[in-house]
Design an enzyme around this catalytic site. Structure first.
Site, PDB file in Angstrom:
ATOM      1  N   GLU A   1      -3.997  -6.806  -2.874  1.00  0.00           N
ATOM      2  CA  GLU A   1      -3.711  -6.661  -1.446  1.00  0.00           C
ATOM      3  C   GLU A   1      -4.900  -6.039  -0.732  1.00  0.00           C
ATOM      4  OE1 GLU A   1      -0.168  -4.610  -0.296  1.00  0.00           O
ATOM      5  OE2 GLU A   1       1.031  -5.463  -1.914  1.00  0.00           O
TER       6      GLU A   1
ATOM      7  N   GLU B   1       3.556  -1.642  -6.650  1.00  0.00           N
ATOM      8  CA  GLU B   1       3.105  -0.277  -6.375  1.00  0.00           C
ATOM      9  C   GLU B   1       4.059   0.769  -6.968  1.00  0.00           C
ATOM     10  OE1 GLU B   1       0.735  -1.324  -2.202  1.00  0.00           O
ATOM     11  OE2 GLU B   1       2.624  -0.229  -2.110  1.00  0.00           O
TER      12      GLU B   1
END
Length: 649
Positions: A305, A153
């Site tokens: 995710e 991320e």
């Protein structure tokens, strides 16, 4: 180059992040056994393991990871091996304080959480790449490893002096001279002219509104310098393991990096998606992220995710029912995912995410939650024939990060005009109209689409303007939202306030911007929100909706529509559905009820009921339903939050 297809090999990958370093080693065999029983194919290992792999500077503690990879391989579980560079160990910040990020007000962000690194730091890069190289040499050819996951991320931003030096170098490459920089930044305003490169700095805390062009370029630079970190790791991994694909994970409507630029540098495009179980429109946000990720990938993509249950970072973290878990997973597959991974496999007992759900919850395997996970693993095998198939869309939505950054700066006409709710409003209207859309960069080839939607493109380059106007002149249907085409790449207002080329094809010219602080009625009993404009209409431009005083707010000029407000969801849905019909675009299934989506992926038709009531879906022909292995025709009855995957007979 390797691709996701090299990893899936005809299967939908299923699994999630596995953090075995949080558990005694005697737990690992039990994890592998339960993974096999749940149908897990793939786990991501090592995302936050830097301190375990390099506990002191230069040390290499790889034996535990080798034992783990051996165990997973023996159990038939494949590995997406992560580089742990998203979260350096405390010793790096202590010994090399320049690796710690600094905020715009000069505050140093310390270790004790994650992401405490400066993307511009040479010391950070040296230590990160040294560890990555040793990981690649040690494990790149291990039989369990099928893919690389770089960092996590991406998003850290730093305003330190080392970042300032890199920013100046970036600007010099972009503008070549101080004169060009001063012109682009409009530094004649407020006596900001730079006479020497040494005075050019990142936007730091200032007495009043900072220079918008400077801020915009720093946002571009911050994205680019993160991309440098990614490509440096990627290139190193490719030298050692050219046979393994490389990915990193984005998030839905993630503002920190230009995901178009990142996606071009990846072998596999991945998404983290965490819809709120308490949001009745969560499926809209999910589908936006899925459609955007599929578009960035140009085909199948990876759900890196998602949450099996509740998360731990909202004010109130609601539990996710098992049927919601299944529906979200099938929605991702419908919209192009060939891999479904969750955060995480086993719930953590300590740390900041100990209340975040997992595939294996704190209560263990003998729970309704874990039984639902196992059921999902079995079902994915029933629809494996969809792997590799594409989702074909005839509608495209224009989305651009620099325009987003520029739109939301200080000193604007309304701080209520943020891109995220606008984007969700327009995507929700397409969803309600049962229209599947791709997302495109403003300068992308539009020729294969019948209709292009622009929720907002405040900042539009010359190439973007030429692209959109050329699409209309070639017969395409364009639907544009308000405050579009106002500024050029430097955030300088176009002559006349809006690009004249766009005004010509749209048949309107805004004379005055009139932001709204509350909804206003439209002439058709709908409402307009956020924005309105005084418009001058060209000859032949038709008015489709007005304010109560007769001011035009929705217009059409041939195949070009313009909306000077954000209308109610119902009106926007009707307008987009009508424009699509006129452009020859039809939903995947006619006559769909509300709260039901239908997406065609390759030969299969996914029908998902997101509502709390049963839904009756008329089928125009007989199909084989793969999840229940039965023939269906006529009316398909879907219980609440249920799904069907159909193949024509």
């Amino acid at each position: 180059m390797p691709s996701l297809a090299d990893v899936t090999r005809g299967r939908i990958l299923f699994g999630g992040d596995y953090n075995p370093e949080q558990w005694p080693e005697e737990v690992w065999p039990e994890d592998v056994r339960l993974m096999r029983e749940a149908g897990v194919t793939t786990v991501t290992v090592g995302v936050f393991s830097w301190a375990m792999l390099e506990p002191t500077p230069g040390a290499r503690e790889f034996s535990w990871l080798r034992r783990l990879l051996d165990l997973l391989h023996e159990g038939g579980i494949e590995v997406c091996l992560a580089t742990p560079t998203a979260s350096p160990p405390p010793w790096l910040g202590e010994r090399y304080p320049g690796t710690l990020p600094v905020t715009a007000d000069g505050t140093t962000l310390w270790w004790g959480s994650r992401n405490q690194w400066c993307p511009s730091s040479a010391d950070y890069r040296v230590h990160a790449l040294a560890l990555v190289e040793d990981l690649a040499a040690e494990f790149g050819h291990h039989q369990a490893v099928r893919m690389w996951h770089i960092s996590n991320e991406y998003g850290p931003v730093c305003h330190c002096e080392e970042s300032a030096e890199r920013f100046r170098a970036w600007l010099h490459k972009r503008y070549e001279s101080l004169d060009a920089l001063n012109a682009a930044w409009g530094t004649a305003f407020w006596s900001q002219r730079h006479a020497d490169w040494s005075t050019v700095i990142p936007p730091r805390s200032a007495p009043y509104i900072p220079n918008p062009a400077q801020v915009l370029d720093f946002q571009r630079f911050s994205s680019d310098v993160l991309l440098e970190c990614f490509t440096a790791e990627r290139d190193l991994l490719r030298r050692h393991t050219p046979h393994l694909p490389v990915t990193t994970n984005f998030m839905t409507l993630y503002k920190h990096v230009d995901c178009w630029s990142f996606a071009k540098e990846e072998d596999v495009v991945s998404l983290d998606s965490y819809p709120d179980p308490g949001d009745p429109r969560a499926m809209v946000r999910s589908s936006l992220g899925q459609d955007m990720t599929r578009s960035q990938a140009g085909g199948p993509w990876m759900q890196m995710e998602m949450a099996a249950g509740s998360v731990n970072w909202r004010g109130v973290n609601r539990a996710k029912p098992a049927d919601r878990l299944r529906l979200e997973a099938l929605q991702a597959v419908a919209r192009g995912a060939d891999a479904l991974c969750f955060f995480q496999w086993r719930a953590s007992r300590a740390g900041a995410e100990k209340f975040h759900s997992a595939l294996l919850p704190h209560a263990g395997a003998d729970t309704p939650h874990h039984r639902a996970v196992r059921a999902l693993g079995r079902e994915l095998g029933l629809i494996a024939e969809v792997v590799g198939a594409k989702v074909e869309a005839e509608v495209a939505v224009v989305f651009d990060w620099p325009s987003w950054w520029a739109l939301e700066q200080r000193g604007r006409l309304s701080d209520r005009v943020d891109l995220e709710p606008i984007a969700l409003g327009w995507h929700g209207a397409l969803w309600d109209a049962h229209l599947t859309a791709d997302y495109v960069h403003p300068e992308a080839d539009l020729s294969r689409y019948r209709m292009v939607v622009v929720p907002n493109l405040y900042l539009a380059s010359d190439r973007a303007v030429q692209n959109l106007t050329g699409f209309v002149r070639a017969g395409g249907t364009l639907v544009s939202g308000f405050f579009t085409g106002v500024a050029d790449e430097t955030d300088t207002i176009r002559p006349g306030g809006v690009d004249e080329r766009l005004c010509e094809v749209l048949g309107v010219h805004p004379l005055e911007w009139r932001p709204l602080d509350e909804p206003v009625p439209l002439g058709d009993a709908s409402t307009g929100t956020l924005w309105s404009e005084e418009l001058a209409l060209a000859e032949g431009t038709e008015t489709l909706a007005t304010l109560a005083d007769g001011t035009p707010v929705v217009t059409r000029n041939g195949t070009a529509y313009y909306l000077s407000t954000l209308p109610s969801p119902e009106y926007l849905q009707r307008l987009l559905a009508s424009a699509a019909r006129a452009a020859g675009v039809q939903p995947a299934l006619p006559g769909l009820p509300e709260q039901v989506e239908a997406v065609r992926r390759g030969p299969l038709l996914f029908v998902l009921n997101h509502g709390s009531q049963p839904a009756v879906v008329p089928l125009p022909a007989a199909h084989h339903e793969l999840l229940t292995d039965r023939a269906v025709s006529g009316d398909l009855v879907l219980p609440p939050r249920d799904a069907a995957v159909l193949r024509p007979l």
